[in-house]
Design an enzyme around this catalytic site. Structure first.
Site: not given
Length: 162
Positions: A65, A78, A113, A116
């Site tokens: 991230n 991701e 999330c 993603c």
């Protein structure tokens, strides 16, 4: 009076009590995700996440991230991995992705999330093949979903474009 029907959505995934109970390839992906999580740029959340995916040609692509003060212009691990894979290997299918945080307080598996999930769904739809999702935790517990649709039922789909 209008007649209706009921449709049910069943979501299932595998639960492993320990990473060592998984297939060696899944263990490798989760290990690569853990490793790359250390490189995350997360000065605001202090929640470092890593992702590792494997393509149909055996290439492993990783991502972490990347936060930004101009929230929400950062990106999740991701999507970092998926977008890199698509840019560098546009014709290779994503077979599986592993995601994990290096946060030792996160005892339950970390899950992608919504953004993603939809980004991954685009590639599942594009290549018409499922993408397995391996979700790890500091406790060693792992969830494995057989495809993105298991995590995002009724996902946006662009079938109307065909």
């Amino acid at each position: 009076m209008a007649k209706t029907e009921t449709k049910n959505i069943n979501i299932s995934f595998e639960v492993y009590k320990a990473e060592s109970d998984m297939d060696a390839n899944d263990q490798l992906l989760l290990s690569k995700a853990k490793e790359i999580a250390k490189n995350a740029y997360a000065p605001y959340s202090n929640f470092k996440v890593g992702a590792a995916l494997i393509l149909d040609n055996g290439t492993i692509v990783t991502g972490s991230n990347q936060e930004n003060a101009a929230y929400p212009s950062g990106t999740c691990a991701e999507r970092t991995a998926v977008f890199y894979a698509s840019a560098q290997h546009p014709h290779n299918k994503i077979k599986a992705i592993a995601v994990i945080t290096d946060n030792t307080k996160q005892l339950n598996p970390v899950t992608p999330c919504g953004s993603c999930r939809q980004a991954l769904a685009e590639y599942e739809i594009k290549f018409r093949e499922p993408i397995r999702v391996i979700m790890g935790s500091a406790s060693g517990k792992v969830f494995v979903a057989k495809n993105i649709e298991s995590l995002l039922p009724l996902m946006f789909n662009h079938d109307h474009l065909e």
